[in-house]
Design an enzyme around this catalytic site. Structure first.
Site, PDB file in Angstrom:
ATOM      1  N   ARG A  85       0.840  -1.209   0.000  1.00  0.00           N
ATOM      2  CA  ARG A  85       0.000   0.000   0.000  1.00  0.00           C
ATOM      3  C   ARG A  85       0.874   1.258   0.000  1.00  0.00           C
ATOM      4  NH1 ARG A  85      -4.244   3.230   2.149  1.00  0.00           N
ATOM      5  NH2 ARG A  85      -3.309   4.708   3.574  1.00  0.00           N
TER       6      ARG A  85
ATOM      7  N   SER B  43     -13.533 -21.787  16.944  1.00  0.00           N
ATOM      8  CA  SER B  43     -14.068 -21.632  15.580  1.00  0.00           C
ATOM      9  C   SER B  43     -13.474 -22.666  14.635  1.00  0.00           C
ATOM     10  CB  SER B  43     -13.772 -20.245  15.035  1.00  0.00           C
ATOM     11  OG  SER B  43     -14.236 -19.261  15.900  1.00  0.00           O
TER      12      SER B  43
ATOM     13  N   GLU C 104      -6.374 -17.455   3.765  1.00  0.00           N
ATOM     14  CA  GLU C 104      -7.442 -16.912   2.922  1.00  0.00           C
ATOM     15  C   GLU C 104      -7.316 -15.389   2.898  1.00  0.00           C
ATOM     16  OE1 GLU C 104     -12.025 -17.929   2.703  1.00  0.00           O
ATOM     17  OE2 GLU C 104     -11.659 -16.434   4.257  1.00  0.00           O
TER      18      GLU C 104
HETATM   19  P1  0O2 Z   1     -14.850 -15.680  10.241  1.00  0.00           P
HETATM   20  O1  0O2 Z   1     -13.445 -15.665  10.646  1.00  0.00           O
HETATM   21  O2  0O2 Z   1     -15.772 -15.689  11.410  1.00  0.00           O
HETATM   22  O3  0O2 Z   1     -15.157 -14.646   9.231  1.00  0.00           O
HETATM   23  P2  0O2 Z   1     -18.299 -22.128   4.358  1.00  0.00           P
HETATM   24  O4  0O2 Z   1     -18.945 -21.293   3.293  1.00  0.00           O
HETATM   25  O5  0O2 Z   1     -18.041 -21.336   5.618  1.00  0.00           O
HETATM   26  O6  0O2 Z   1     -19.026 -23.387   4.579  1.00  0.00           O
HETATM   27  P3  0O2 Z   1     -15.700 -21.888   3.141  1.00  0.00           P
HETATM   28  O7  0O2 Z   1     -15.501 -22.571   1.821  1.00  0.00           O
HETATM   29  O8  0O2 Z   1     -14.495 -21.757   4.012  1.00  0.00           O
HETATM   30  O9  0O2 Z   1     -16.879 -22.631   3.925  1.00  0.00           O
HETATM   31  O10 0O2 Z   1     -16.374 -20.527   3.001  1.00  0.00           O
HETATM   32  P4  0O2 Z   1     -16.289 -19.237   2.139  1.00  0.00           P
HETATM   33  O11 0O2 Z   1     -17.689 -18.823   2.119  1.00  0.00           O
HETATM   34  O12 0O2 Z   1     -15.574 -19.389   0.876  1.00  0.00           O
HETATM   35  O13 0O2 Z   1     -15.440 -18.266   3.034  1.00  0.00           O
HETATM   36  C1  0O2 Z   1     -15.560 -18.236   4.387  1.00  0.00           C
HETATM   37  C2  0O2 Z   1     -15.433 -16.831   4.936  1.00  0.00           C
HETATM   38  O14 0O2 Z   1     -16.048 -15.893   4.066  1.00  0.00           O
HETATM   39  C3  0O2 Z   1     -16.218 -16.720   6.214  1.00  0.00           C
HETATM   40  O15 0O2 Z   1     -15.383 -17.121   7.264  1.00  0.00           O
HETATM   41  C4  0O2 Z   1     -16.536 -15.262   6.296  1.00  0.00           C
HETATM   42  O16 0O2 Z   1     -15.406 -14.517   6.715  1.00  0.00           O
HETATM   43  C5  0O2 Z   1     -16.794 -14.949   4.844  1.00  0.00           C
HETATM   44  N1  0O2 Z   1     -18.218 -15.158   4.528  1.00  0.00           N
HETATM   45  C6  0O2 Z   1     -18.733 -16.080   3.714  1.00  0.00           C
HETATM   46  N2  0O2 Z   1     -20.069 -15.971   3.636  1.00  0.00           N
HETATM   47  C7  0O2 Z   1     -20.417 -14.943   4.423  1.00  0.00           C
HETATM   48  C8  0O2 Z   1     -21.679 -14.326   4.743  1.00  0.00           C
HETATM   49  O17 0O2 Z   1     -22.759 -14.712   4.288  1.00  0.00           O
HETATM   50  N3  0O2 Z   1     -21.635 -13.271   5.612  1.00  0.00           N
HETATM   51  C9  0O2 Z   1     -20.469 -12.817   6.141  1.00  0.00           C
HETATM   52  N4  0O2 Z   1     -20.527 -11.778   6.964  1.00  0.00           N
HETATM   53  N5  0O2 Z   1     -19.270 -13.386   5.862  1.00  0.00           N
HETATM   54  C10 0O2 Z   1     -19.244 -14.440   5.012  1.00  0.00           C
HETATM   55  P5  0O2 Z   1     -15.967 -17.736   8.595  1.00  0.00           P
HETATM   56  O18 0O2 Z   1     -15.657 -19.187   8.635  1.00  0.00           O
HETATM   57  O19 0O2 Z   1     -17.356 -17.312   8.811  1.00  0.00           O
HETATM   58  O20 0O2 Z   1     -14.995 -17.129   9.633  1.00  0.00           O
END
Ligand code: 0O2
Ligand code: 0O2
Length: 267
Positions: free
Chosen positions: A28, A52, A140
Site C-alpha cells: 500500500r 471456531s 485466505e
Molecule cells: P470468520 O473468521 O468468522 O469470518 P463455508 O462457506 O463457511 O461453509 P468456506 O468454503 O471456508 O466454507 O467458506 P467461504 O464462504 O468461501 O469463506 C468463508 C469466509 O467468508 C467466512 O469465514 C466469512 O469470513 C466470509 N463469509 C462467507 N459468507 C459470508 C456471509 O454470508 N456473511 C459474512 N458476513 N461473511 C461471510 P468464517 O468461517 O465465517 O470465519
C-alpha cells in the site's frame, strides 16, 4: 478431542498473518508513493480461534488430523479497497507475487452468496520459516470494498448472535441492505469515472489552448498578421463556448497556415 498443543499448532498461522499484513501494508505504502493513489485502503488480519476451528471442522466433516488442508482460513487476511475496480487490481498484484502461491480463487462479487455476501477470496499457500524448517500454511485473503466490509461486519455480528435462527424477515432485509451497499459501490465507481474523464478533458483542453496560442504567436513571427488576427478572433469565440472539438480543428488549421508560411518563406 486429541491432546494437541493448540498454541504450537496455531503458531505458524500467527506468523503467516503477521508477515502477510506487513507485506501488504508495505505494498500500500509503495503504491501510494508511485501513483499517489493506493488501491488498498487498509489491511487487517486474524488467526481463527480454536473454538471456531473446531466448529468449522465439525460443520465441514474435516477429521482432526486434516485440519491443515481441510480448513483454508485458519490464517485470514482482509484487504479493504475504495472501489470495485481496485479489488481486481489488488487480486492481479497478489497473483504475480513470488512469496506465495495461489491455490484457487472464489469470486463472490460476480457470484454473490445467498445471504447477499460479496467479496473476492484468494486461497494462497504461504511458506513460513520455523525452528524446524519451512512450513507451508494455507491462508485466505478476502478483498472487498469499504461498503462490502461494512455490510459483512454487521451481518456477521448479527448471525453470531442469532446463529441459525436469524428470523426470515431480518434475513430478507439484510439481503436488501447488501444490494443497497452494492449500488453505493456502483454509484461511487461511476462518479469516479466521471471525475477521471473530466480530469482528462481538462488536461486536453489546457494543452490545446497552449498549442493554439503558441502557434498564433508563430504566425506573427512569419508576418502573417491578418491571418493570425483572424485565428485569434476564432479562438476567442471557441474558447468562450468551451468548444474543445472546434479548438482542436482550429489547431490543425493553424498548423497548416504555419506550414504554408514556412514554405513561402523558403521559396
Ligand atoms: P470468520 O473468521 O468468522 O469470518 P463455508 O462457506 O463457511 O461453509 P468456506 O468454503 O471456508 O466454507 O467458506 P467461504 O464462504 O468461501 O469463506 C468463508 C469466509 O467468508 C467466512 O469465514 C466469512 O469470513 C466470509 N463469509 C462467507 N459468507 C459470508 C456471509 O454470508 N456473511 C459474512 N458476513 N461473511 C461471510 P468464517 O468461517 O465465517 O470465519
Ligand atoms: P493506523 O495508522 O493505526 O491506522 P495491527 O496489528 O494493529 O497492525 P490488526 O491487529 O489487524 O493490525 O488490527 P485491527 O484493529 O484489525 O486494524 C488493523 C488496521 O486497520 C489498523 O491500522 C486500523 O487502524 C485499520 N482499520 C480498522 N478499521 C478501519 C476502518 O474502518 N477504516 C480505516 N481506514 N482503517 C481501519 P494500523 O495498521 O494499525 O495503522
Amino acid at each position: 478431542m486429541d491432546g494437541r498443543d493448540w498454541n504450537l499448532f496455531l503458531q505458524p498461522y500467527e506468523q503467516a498473518v503477521e508477515e502477510l499484513k506487513v507485506k501488504l501494508k508495505t505494498l500500500r505504502v509503495e503504491l501510494k508513493m508511485r501513483e499517489a493513489y493506493a488501491p488498498i485502503e487498509f489491511v487487517t488480519g486474524r488467526v481463527k480461534k480454536v473454538s471456531s476451528v473446531l466448529e468449522k471442522a465439525k460443520r465441514l466433516n474435516v477429521p482432526p488430523d486434516q485440519l491443515e488442508t481441510g480448513i483454508e482460513d485458519i490464517a485470514g487476511i482482509r484487504i479493504m479497497c475504495q472501489f470495485v475496480d481496485d479489488i481486481h487490481r489488488v487480486a492481479g498484484l497478489i497473483r504475480t507475487r513470488k512469496d506465495l502461491s495461489l491455490v484457487y480463487e472464489k469470486d463472490y462479487i460476480t457470484n454473490y452468496k445467498d445471504s447477499g455476501y460479496r467479496s473476492y477470496h484468494m486461497i494462497v499457500e504461504y511458506p513460513v520459516q520455523t525452528a524446524l524448517g519451512q512450513k507451508n500454511v494455507l491462508a485466505e485473503i478476502q478483498i472487498r470494498t469499504l461498503a462490502m466490509n461494512f455490510w459483512a461486519t454487521i451481518e456477521h455480528s448479527l448471525n453470531y448472535k442469532y446463529k441459525e435462527s436469524l428470523p426470515d424477515e431480518v434475513r430478507e432485509r439484510l439481503k436488501k441492505a447488501a444490494e443497497a451497499a452494492f449500488q453505493l459501490d456502483t454509484e461511487m465507481s461511476s462518479i469516479r469515472h466521471e471525475i477521471l474523464d473530466a480530469q482528462v478533458d481538462f488536461e486536453e483542453r489546457s494543452n490545446v489552448v497552449s498549442k493554439v496560442l503558441g502557434d498564433i504567436q508563430d504566425l506573427y513571427f512569419y508576418h502573417r498578421i491578418r491571418e493570425a488576427a483572424q485565428f485569434q478572433l476564432k479562438f476567442n469565440e471557441l474558447w468562450e463556448k468551451e468548444d474543445l472539438f472546434g479548438l482542436k480543428q482550429l489547431s490543425s488549421e493553424i498548423q497548416n497556415a504555419i506550414h504554408r508560411a514556412k514554405k513561402s518563406g523558403q521559396s
